[in-house]
Design a protein around this motif. Structure first.
Motif, PDB file in Angstrom:
ATOM      1  N   PHE A  10     -10.876  12.605  -5.289  1.00  0.00           N
ATOM      2  CA  PHE A  10     -11.065  12.125  -3.933  1.00  0.00           C
ATOM      3  C   PHE A  10     -11.558  10.683  -3.981  1.00  0.00           C
ATOM      4  CE2 PHE A  10     -13.496  11.624   0.031  1.00  0.00           C
ATOM      5  CZ  PHE A  10     -12.524  12.000   0.948  1.00  0.00           C
ATOM      6  N   PRO A  11     -10.943   9.775  -3.195  1.00  0.00           N
ATOM      7  CA  PRO A  11     -11.324   8.350  -3.254  1.00  0.00           C
ATOM      8  C   PRO A  11     -12.615   8.089  -2.489  1.00  0.00           C
ATOM      9  CG  PRO A  11      -9.573   8.660  -1.650  1.00  0.00           C
ATOM     10  CD  PRO A  11      -9.785  10.002  -2.300  1.00  0.00           C
ATOM     11  N   SER A  12     -13.721   8.523  -3.053  1.00  0.00           N
ATOM     12  CA  SER A  12     -15.009   8.461  -2.345  1.00  0.00           C
ATOM     13  C   SER A  12     -15.402   7.038  -1.984  1.00  0.00           C
ATOM     14  CB  SER A  12     -16.101   9.092  -3.212  1.00  0.00           C
ATOM     15  OG  SER A  12     -15.792  10.426  -3.513  1.00  0.00           O
ATOM     16  N   ALA A  13     -15.266   6.112  -2.933  1.00  0.00           N
ATOM     17  CA  ALA A  13     -15.683   4.728  -2.664  1.00  0.00           C
ATOM     18  C   ALA A  13     -14.840   4.102  -1.558  1.00  0.00           C
ATOM     19  CB  ALA A  13     -15.580   3.900  -3.950  1.00  0.00           C
ATOM     20  N   GLU A  14     -13.538   4.357  -1.585  1.00  0.00           N
ATOM     21  CA  GLU A  14     -12.656   3.809  -0.555  1.00  0.00           C
ATOM     22  C   GLU A  14     -12.981   4.414   0.808  1.00  0.00           C
ATOM     23  OE1 GLU A  14      -9.365   1.458   0.910  1.00  0.00           O
ATOM     24  OE2 GLU A  14     -10.886   1.342  -0.666  1.00  0.00           O
ATOM     25  N   PRO A  43      -1.675   9.704  -3.870  1.00  0.00           N
ATOM     26  CA  PRO A  43      -2.204  10.088  -5.180  1.00  0.00           C
ATOM     27  C   PRO A  43      -2.822   8.933  -5.965  1.00  0.00           C
ATOM     28  CG  PRO A  43      -0.042  11.077  -4.825  1.00  0.00           C
ATOM     29  CD  PRO A  43      -0.258  10.087  -3.725  1.00  0.00           C
ATOM     30  N   ASP A  44      -2.485   7.678  -5.592  1.00  0.00           N
ATOM     31  CA  ASP A  44      -3.063   6.546  -6.330  1.00  0.00           C
ATOM     32  C   ASP A  44      -4.367   6.058  -5.719  1.00  0.00           C
ATOM     33  OD1 ASP A  44      -1.981   5.488  -4.051  1.00  0.00           O
ATOM     34  OD2 ASP A  44      -0.893   3.859  -5.030  1.00  0.00           O
ATOM     35  N   GLY A  45      -4.949   6.847  -4.792  1.00  0.00           N
ATOM     36  CA  GLY A  45      -6.283   6.526  -4.289  1.00  0.00           C
ATOM     37  C   GLY A  45      -6.323   5.624  -3.069  1.00  0.00           C
ATOM     38  N   LYS A  46      -5.185   5.340  -2.454  1.00  0.00           N
ATOM     39  CA  LYS A  46      -5.168   4.520  -1.245  1.00  0.00           C
ATOM     40  C   LYS A  46      -5.414   5.401  -0.022  1.00  0.00           C
ATOM     41  CE  LYS A  46      -3.932   0.787  -3.508  1.00  0.00           C
ATOM     42  NZ  LYS A  46      -4.840  -0.363  -3.673  1.00  0.00           N
ATOM     43  N   VAL A  47      -6.018   4.804   1.004  1.00  0.00           N
ATOM     44  CA  VAL A  47      -6.333   5.545   2.221  1.00  0.00           C
ATOM     45  C   VAL A  47      -5.909   4.705   3.424  1.00  0.00           C
ATOM     46  CG1 VAL A  47      -8.143   6.630   3.610  1.00  0.00           C
ATOM     47  CG2 VAL A  47      -8.331   6.599   1.109  1.00  0.00           C
ATOM     48  N   LEU A  48      -5.182   5.334   4.335  1.00  0.00           N
ATOM     49  CA  LEU A  48      -4.856   4.723   5.619  1.00  0.00           C
ATOM     50  C   LEU A  48      -5.463   5.596   6.705  1.00  0.00           C
ATOM     51  CD1 LEU A  48      -3.302   2.671   7.400  1.00  0.00           C
ATOM     52  CD2 LEU A  48      -1.397   4.301   7.390  1.00  0.00           C
ATOM     53  N   MET A  77      -0.718  -0.901   0.062  1.00  0.00           N
ATOM     54  CA  MET A  77      -0.474   0.533  -0.148  1.00  0.00           C
ATOM     55  C   MET A  77       1.000   0.846   0.094  1.00  0.00           C
ATOM     56  SD  MET A  77      -2.737   1.894   3.115  1.00  0.00           S
ATOM     57  CE  MET A  77      -4.263   1.174   2.508  1.00  0.00           C
ATOM     58  N   PRO A  78       1.861   0.471  -0.856  1.00  0.00           N
ATOM     59  CA  PRO A  78       3.311   0.638  -0.662  1.00  0.00           C
ATOM     60  C   PRO A  78       3.739   2.086  -0.423  1.00  0.00           C
ATOM     61  CG  PRO A  78       2.790   0.061  -2.949  1.00  0.00           C
ATOM     62  CD  PRO A  78       1.553  -0.182  -2.147  1.00  0.00           C
ATOM     63  N   LEU A  79       3.006   3.059  -0.955  1.00  0.00           N
ATOM     64  CA  LEU A  79       3.374   4.459  -0.726  1.00  0.00           C
ATOM     65  C   LEU A  79       3.155   4.873   0.723  1.00  0.00           C
ATOM     66  CD1 LEU A  79       1.943   6.133  -3.949  1.00  0.00           C
ATOM     67  CD2 LEU A  79       4.310   5.493  -3.476  1.00  0.00           C
ATOM     68  N   LEU A  80       2.364   4.107   1.457  1.00  0.00           N
ATOM     69  CA  LEU A  80       2.113   4.394   2.867  1.00  0.00           C
ATOM     70  C   LEU A  80       2.784   3.369   3.779  1.00  0.00           C
ATOM     71  CD1 LEU A  80      -1.650   5.426   2.651  1.00  0.00           C
ATOM     72  CD2 LEU A  80       0.226   6.898   3.380  1.00  0.00           C
ATOM     73  N   ASP A 103      -2.827  14.832   8.791  1.00  0.00           N
ATOM     74  CA  ASP A 103      -3.819  14.301   7.862  1.00  0.00           C
ATOM     75  C   ASP A 103      -3.611  14.926   6.489  1.00  0.00           C
ATOM     76  OD1 ASP A 103      -4.704  13.412  10.281  1.00  0.00           O
ATOM     77  OD2 ASP A 103      -6.800  13.898   9.940  1.00  0.00           O
ATOM     78  N   GLY A 104      -4.039  14.211   5.467  1.00  0.00           N
ATOM     79  CA  GLY A 104      -4.033  14.795   4.131  1.00  0.00           C
ATOM     80  C   GLY A 104      -3.312  13.950   3.111  1.00  0.00           C
TER      81      GLY A 104
END
Length: 229
Positions: A10-14, A43-48, A77-80, A103-104
């Protein structure tokens, strides 16, 4: 033997960074405290994270989803990228977060190849270049460098340039509402591109006038865009 899939950490810091950004957005009056907020992860830790602002605009990661913010998010965040574009289009249509993905965690999809490039209407391009050259002669545009050239599938073209006075010119005219409507009638297949350019112009005019000669060169990430830059 097939190894079981392991969920990414889980990307806690982000998430902490984004939650602080939302607190600042509330303090700045951009959104109501407790407004609906959606979170999309890769999966690479990016969040939108997106929410609806007080005036109905879409907010992303605590800021207004302006054209420049959307372009930056797609790079970061190219995956998003498709999800960012979805909310950008929703904002143009006044739909807010409606119809957005759940979400998710987003699946790791292979990048989609750009759509086939439509043939460039040489005659329409010459007309647009001639009109732009007149802007150069008048001193409104320094040179047509950094121009955004978008061909229409059924003929016609948009040639957009940034002016010295902070204006956005398309096919030789400032992109006023009247000119935008006229362009939609001429090249209806490019209506969404005209919408995008109108939002960009509105963002420019919110700022003090400045030379926008290379602004489109920095902001264009459309793989189906002919550009001389």
């Amino acid at each position: 033997m097939t190894r079981p899939e392991v969920a990414p950490p889980f990307p806690s810091a982000e998430m902490e960074r984004i939650l602080r950004a939302w607190d600042r957005a509330i303090d700045a009056g951009l959104m109501e405290d407790g407004a609906e907020t959606k979170y999309h992860f890769t999966p690479d830790g990016k969040v939108l994270s997106v929410a609806a602002g007080r005036s109905g605009q879409v907010l992303a990661n605590g800021e207004r989803l302006t054209p420049s913010a959307a372009e930056r998010l797609r790079r970061e965040m190219p995956l998003l990228a498709r999800t960012v574009t979805f909310y950008e289009n929703n904002q143009l249509a006044g739909r807010g977060l409606g119809g957005g993905p759940q979400d998710g965690l987003m699946s790791l999809l292979p990048p989609r190849a750009p759509d086939p490039m439509p043939p460039l209407d040489a005659s329409a391009l010459v007309d647009a270049q001639t009109a732009t050259a007149e802007l150069v002669r008048q001193g409104k545009v320094s040179e047509p460098v950094g121009a955004m050239v978008i061909p229409a599938p059924q003929g016609g073209v948009l040639l957009a340039v940034g002016g010295r006075d902070g204006e956005l010119y398309v096919n030789g005219h400032a992109l006023t509402q009247q000119w935008a409507d006229a362009l939609r009638a001429k090249v209806p297949h490019l209506a969404s591109d005209i919408d995008r350019l109108q939002v960009m112009r509105a963002e420019w005019l919110d700022c003090p006038p400045q030379d926008r000669t290379l602004a489109l060169a920095d902001g264009c990430t459309d793989a189906n865009c002919h550009t001389p830059h």
